[in-house]
Design an enzyme around this catalytic site. Structure first.
Site, PDB file in Angstrom:
ATOM      1  N   GLU A 134       0.828  -1.197   0.000  1.00 29.46           N
ATOM      2  CA  GLU A 134       0.000   0.000   0.000  1.00 29.46           C
ATOM      3  C   GLU A 134       0.867   1.253   0.000  1.00 29.46           C
ATOM      4  O   GLU A 134       1.998   1.244   0.487  1.00 29.46           O
ATOM      5  CB  GLU A 134      -0.912   0.019   1.233  1.00 29.46           C
ATOM      6  N   CYS A 164       3.445   8.898   0.352  1.00 29.94           N
ATOM      7  CA  CYS A 164       3.962   8.016   1.398  1.00 29.94           C
ATOM      8  C   CYS A 164       4.057   6.615   0.810  1.00 29.94           C
ATOM      9  O   CYS A 164       3.024   6.021   0.448  1.00 29.94           O
ATOM     10  CB  CYS A 164       3.041   8.043   2.612  1.00 29.94           C
ATOM     11  N   CYS A 178       6.887  -6.173   7.587  1.00 28.58           N
ATOM     12  CA  CYS A 178       8.043  -5.607   8.275  1.00 28.58           C
ATOM     13  C   CYS A 178       8.513  -6.590   9.329  1.00 28.58           C
ATOM     14  O   CYS A 178       7.699  -7.233  10.000  1.00 28.58           O
ATOM     15  CB  CYS A 178       7.680  -4.272   8.927  1.00 28.58           C
ATOM     16  N   CYS A 185       7.201  -3.285  15.646  1.00 27.64           N
ATOM     17  CA  CYS A 185       6.771  -2.203  16.542  1.00 27.64           C
ATOM     18  C   CYS A 185       5.290  -2.379  16.857  1.00 27.64           C
ATOM     19  O   CYS A 185       4.471  -2.546  15.948  1.00 27.64           O
ATOM     20  CB  CYS A 185       7.018  -0.843  15.902  1.00 27.64           C
ATOM     21  N   CYS A 209       2.361  -0.242  15.258  1.00 28.08           N
ATOM     22  CA  CYS A 209       2.281  -0.235  13.794  1.00 28.08           C
ATOM     23  C   CYS A 209       1.632  -1.513  13.296  1.00 28.08           C
ATOM     24  O   CYS A 209       2.097  -2.626  13.590  1.00 28.08           O
ATOM     25  CB  CYS A 209       3.678  -0.083  13.207  1.00 28.08           C
ATOM     26  N   CYS A 265      -0.770   6.979   9.501  1.00 33.31           N
ATOM     27  CA  CYS A 265       0.531   6.464   9.931  1.00 33.31           C
ATOM     28  C   CYS A 265       0.348   5.299  10.899  1.00 33.31           C
ATOM     29  O   CYS A 265      -0.340   5.414  11.906  1.00 33.31           O
ATOM     30  CB  CYS A 265       1.308   7.590  10.601  1.00 33.31           C
TER      31      CYS A 265
END
Length: 367
Positions: free
Chosen positions: A110, A123, A130, A134, A137, A357
């Site tokens: 995305e 962005c 990932c 974290c 996220c 975010c």
């Protein structure tokens, strides 16, 4: 002695078929010379790909290129043009748009288009998933799937430029931020290859300072980035001001604790008037105390910096973390600035389509 290993340390580069967008200008010129064509033809093709956002050989008119070269670029043995199999758009009520891309090589990523007055921000993602994990996220909850190639990274920017051209007679400033899916410095080689193409004089000619990469704090990779003569702006996610708190929400801190990270940032070679942006995701009851604010101010004084406060964008993968109340956010922001820090608040865009975010996780469609 038992040495702890971390998932990002065991993942290498991906090796897949190369697409036209994977080639730098120099590589494309070398390919065309092998085919028996001139560097000038490579310049035309590179500019068409990156400046005019062409997505197929058919968009090059015979007057621009020899017919034989157009036919060669359409042949099965030539690098393919299109890195995406399909693209879906999810418009937000605030004017931003989240795009979901299905890659030719499989899987989905995305990116987000965000319009502002006289400028545009893209962005973009550097990985599918990932490895850093974290907790604030949603991408981290996916786990790592694969590195994106330079072409898959660039394809996001070029698709959004093609879909959102500047108004007639106007030229908007374009910002590209590596804050989408993935840890950019984990995929540093491909990210820097894409950066070189974004700033190439034959392509988009973006300013180095209009491209930014955000890292969770991979110290060796920050040191490696510092060695490049041409490089993007550095953004570092801090998110907590003590090792205990940061390790709880950012596992990378167990490998590279705050003392080592901050010492590395003190030595980072900054250009004239350049600052390191410290991104601070504000989480209610976790990192929003006065002590946190005082420690964050002290961190920011160690090198030229700007503190970017980001109120947590809640998602299903972090049910125990909560967005701070607006009054608390404003108090934290005012306290930082009143005590000598240079702080801003980033108001996230696209929350109604899970584009804010920390929310990118392919949740609009099942993978």
């Amino acid at each position: 002695m038992v040495t702890e290993t971390f998932p990002w340390e065991q993942i290498g580069e991906s090796h897949r078929r190369r697409y036209m967008l994977d080639y730098s200008f120099e590589e494309l010129a070398a390919l065309f010379r092998d085919w028996g064509y001139k560097d000038a033809h490579a310049k035309t093709v590179f500019s068409g790909l990156h400046r005019k956002c062409y997505r197929s050989a058919d968009e090059f008119r015979p007057g621009l290129l020899p017919k034989t070269l157009i036919a060669r670029m359409k042949s099965p043995e030539a690098p393919p043009f299109e890195v995406f199999r399909s693209i879906q758009a999810f418009p937000s009520g605030d004017g931003s748009v989240k795009y979901l891309y299905e890659l030719q090589e499989g899987g989905r990523i995305e990116s987000v288009y965000m319009p502002f007055e006289n400028r545009t921000t893209f962005c973009i993602s550097s990985q599918m998933g990932c490895a850093l994990g974290c907790t604030f996220c949603a991408t981290g909850a996916m786990g790592f799937r694969k590195h994106l190639t330079p072409g898959e990274i660039l394809g996001q920017v070029l698709h959004m430029r093609r879909s959102h051209p500047d108004p007639p007679g106007q030229t908007y400033r374009t910002n590209v931020v590596f804050m989408g899916m993935g840890e950019p410095l984990h995929n540093l080689n491909n990210v820097m290859h894409a950066f070189d193409s974004l700033t190439d004089p034959h392509g988009l000619v973006l300013s180095q300072r209009d491209v930014s990469v955000s890292t969770s704090g991979l110290v060796p990779k920050i040191q490696q980035l510092a060695g490049f003569d041409r490089r993007p702006q550095l953004m570092v996610s801090i998110a907590a001001t003590s090792d205990e708190a940061r390790s709880n929400i950012m596992p990378v801190n167990r490998a590279y604790p705050l003392a080592r990270l901050l010492a590395t940032l003190e030595r980072y070679p900054l250009r004239k008037n350049e600052r390191i942006m410290l991104s601070y995701v504000l989480i209610a009851g976790v990192n929003d105390s006065r002590d946190d604010a005082d420690r964050l101010i002290a961190m920011g004084r160690r090198f030229p910096s700007m503190i970017n406060l980001i109120p947590l964008n809640e998602h299903e993968s972090s049910p125990d973390l909560n967005e701070p109340e607006e009054a608390r956010l404003q108090w934290f922001f005012n306290y930082l600035n009143e005590h000598g820090a240079f702080a801003t608040i980033r108001r996230s865009r696209g929350r109604d389509v899970a584009a804010a975010c920390g929310q990118l996780s392919n949740q609009q469609l099942a993978v």
